[in-house]
Design a protein around this motif. Structure first.
Motif, PDB file in Angstrom:
ATOM      1  N   GLY A  74     -72.126  27.451  11.072  1.00 49.67           N
ATOM      2  CA  GLY A  74     -73.330  26.626  10.195  1.00 49.67           C
ATOM      3  C   GLY A  74     -72.681  25.169  10.473  1.00 49.67           C
ATOM      4  O   GLY A  74     -72.072  24.888  11.539  1.00 49.67           O
ATOM      5  N   ASN A  75     -74.220  24.164  10.832  1.00 50.13           N
ATOM      6  CA  ASN A  75     -73.757  23.145  10.715  1.00 50.13           C
ATOM      7  C   ASN A  75     -74.349  22.559  12.705  1.00 50.13           C
ATOM      8  O   ASN A  75     -74.077  22.397  12.760  1.00 50.13           O
ATOM      9  N   LEU A  76     -74.756  23.432  13.439  1.00 48.02           N
ATOM     10  CA  LEU A  76     -75.170  23.402  14.329  1.00 48.02           C
ATOM     11  C   LEU A  76     -76.004  22.415  14.360  1.00 48.02           C
ATOM     12  O   LEU A  76     -77.166  22.540  13.552  1.00 48.02           O
ATOM     13  N   ARG A 109     -85.714  24.993  14.198  1.00 49.61           N
ATOM     14  CA  ARG A 109     -84.242  25.632  14.067  1.00 49.61           C
ATOM     15  C   ARG A 109     -83.701  25.374  12.879  1.00 49.61           C
ATOM     16  O   ARG A 109     -84.147  23.722  12.558  1.00 49.61           O
ATOM     17  N   LYS A 110     -82.846  26.002  12.248  1.00 42.79           N
ATOM     18  CA  LYS A 110     -81.969  26.208  10.856  1.00 42.79           C
ATOM     19  C   LYS A 110     -80.836  25.264  10.266  1.00 42.79           C
ATOM     20  O   LYS A 110     -80.573  24.951   9.838  1.00 42.79           O
ATOM     21  N   GLY A 111     -80.498  24.860  11.340  1.00 44.92           N
ATOM     22  CA  GLY A 111     -78.861  24.437  11.490  1.00 44.92           C
ATOM     23  C   GLY A 111     -77.882  25.925  11.594  1.00 44.92           C
ATOM     24  O   GLY A 111     -76.874  25.576  11.421  1.00 44.92           O
ATOM     25  N   TYR A 112     -78.096  26.853  11.995  1.00 42.89           N
ATOM     26  CA  TYR A 112     -77.031  28.379  11.806  1.00 42.89           C
ATOM     27  C   TYR A 112     -77.248  29.520  12.721  1.00 42.89           C
ATOM     28  O   TYR A 112     -79.092  29.598  12.798  1.00 42.89           O
ATOM     29  N   GLY A 113     -76.620  30.183  12.913  1.00 44.65           N
ATOM     30  CA  GLY A 113     -76.763  31.334  13.945  1.00 44.65           C
ATOM     31  C   GLY A 113     -75.483  32.159  13.692  1.00 44.65           C
ATOM     32  O   GLY A 113     -75.051  31.601  13.091  1.00 44.65           O
ATOM     33  N   PHE A 114     -75.572  32.789  14.364  1.00 48.73           N
ATOM     34  CA  PHE A 114     -74.710  34.402  15.092  1.00 48.73           C
ATOM     35  C   PHE A 114     -73.907  34.299  16.199  1.00 48.73           C
ATOM     36  O   PHE A 114     -75.264  34.723  16.427  1.00 48.73           O
ATOM     37  N   PHE A 134     -69.119  19.710  17.958  1.00 46.37           N
ATOM     38  CA  PHE A 134     -70.169  20.006  18.294  1.00 46.37           C
ATOM     39  C   PHE A 134     -71.469  19.466  19.062  1.00 46.37           C
ATOM     40  O   PHE A 134     -71.936  19.580  17.850  1.00 46.37           O
ATOM     41  N   GLN A 135     -71.419  18.699  20.434  1.00 46.64           N
ATOM     42  CA  GLN A 135     -73.006  17.758  20.033  1.00 46.64           C
ATOM     43  C   GLN A 135     -73.218  17.381  18.961  1.00 46.64           C
ATOM     44  O   GLN A 135     -74.391  16.902  18.145  1.00 46.64           O
ATOM     45  N   GLU A 136     -72.361  16.511  18.164  1.00 43.12           N
ATOM     46  CA  GLU A 136     -71.879  15.234  17.237  1.00 43.12           C
ATOM     47  C   GLU A 136     -72.630  15.295  15.808  1.00 43.12           C
ATOM     48  O   GLU A 136     -72.553  15.090  14.617  1.00 43.12           O
ATOM     49  N   ARG A 137     -72.039  17.113  15.523  1.00 46.15           N
ATOM     50  CA  ARG A 137     -71.511  18.210  14.618  1.00 46.15           C
ATOM     51  C   ARG A 137     -70.543  18.505  14.322  1.00 46.15           C
ATOM     52  O   ARG A 137     -69.947  19.313  15.202  1.00 46.15           O
ATOM     53  N   THR A 138     -70.114  18.755  13.262  1.00 42.24           N
ATOM     54  CA  THR A 138     -68.934  19.504  13.126  1.00 42.24           C
ATOM     55  C   THR A 138     -69.733  20.877  11.958  1.00 42.24           C
ATOM     56  O   THR A 138     -69.880  20.766  11.498  1.00 42.24           O
ATOM     57  N   LEU A 139     -68.913  21.943  13.218  1.00 43.83           N
ATOM     58  CA  LEU A 139     -69.023  22.897  13.057  1.00 43.83           C
ATOM     59  C   LEU A 139     -68.111  24.003  11.484  1.00 43.83           C
ATOM     60  O   LEU A 139     -67.221  24.185  11.725  1.00 43.83           O
ATOM     61  N   LYS A 140     -68.710  25.118  11.553  1.00 41.24           N
ATOM     62  CA  LYS A 140     -68.550  26.229   9.978  1.00 41.24           C
ATOM     63  C   LYS A 140     -68.567  27.494  11.370  1.00 41.24           C
ATOM     64  O   LYS A 140     -69.326  27.395  11.223  1.00 41.24           O
ATOM     65  N   VAL A 141     -67.229  27.594  11.258  1.00 42.33           N
ATOM     66  CA  VAL A 141     -67.408  29.150  11.894  1.00 42.33           C
ATOM     67  C   VAL A 141     -65.999  29.995  11.188  1.00 42.33           C
ATOM     68  O   VAL A 141     -65.527  29.921  10.642  1.00 42.33           O
ATOM     69  N   ARG A 142     -67.321  30.897  10.500  1.00 43.08           N
ATOM     70  CA  ARG A 142     -66.087  31.462   9.840  1.00 43.08           C
ATOM     71  C   ARG A 142     -66.610  33.707  10.074  1.00 43.08           C
ATOM     72  O   ARG A 142     -67.593  33.265  10.442  1.00 43.08           O
TER      73      ARG A 142
END
Length: 151
Positions: A74-76, A109-114, A134-142
């Motif tokens: 998330g937050n891509l 793009r919606k800003g999230y993926g898999f 990642f590219q000036e954004r804070t990723l959420k990975v789970r």
């Protein structure tokens, strides 16, 4: 327990009992224990063939088969593409696929993926990439949640 596993166990038991009754109706002279054992074997084969097994084996760099896990990312950044995300995650394990979600109407793009990758790499990616830049954004990975039938 995993719902897929429960479904498989129930189907094996139902087929085991059904095979016992089928052998009895057809008058095949088998002991009840052998009838049930044959039903379990047939049920096991049928459940593997009929039900989708969630964990998918893949062949890693070492040639060994490994399990795959799907990560929610998330937050891509909206400008990120599949190739950039794949390269970012490959530092932590073997990436099988990347799917970035887009709005159906606008195509943006919606800003999230898999990201689908080997389980060891997925755990490593969660540990190292969650709350990272990642590219000036804070990723959420789970780990991604399975879709339910209601969705």
């Amino acid at each position: 327990m995993n719902s897929s596993l429960i479904t498989n166990i129930i189907s094996v038991l139902v087929l085991a009992i059904a095979s016992y009754f089928v052998f009895e109706l057809v008058n095949i002279a088998l002991s009840p224990a052998i009838s049930v054992a044959l039903g379990i074997v047939i049920g096991g084969i049928a459940s593997v063939l009929l039900f989708n097994i969630k964990s998918t084996p893949s062949i890693g760099d070492s040639g060994q088969v490994s399990e795959l896990s799907t990560l929610y990312v998330g937050n891509l950044p909206y400008r990120a593409n599949e190739q950039a995300v794949q390269e970012h995650f490959e530092a932590h394990g073997v990436v099988n696929s990347v799917r970035l979600m887009k709005d159906r109407r606008t195509g943006k793009r919606k800003g999230y993926g898999f990201v689908e990758m080997d389980t060891k790499g997925a755990n490593n990616a969660i540990k190292n990439l969650n709350d990272s830049e990642f590219q000036e954004r804070t990723l959420k990975v789970r780990l991604a949640k399975d879709k339910t039938e209601e969705e």
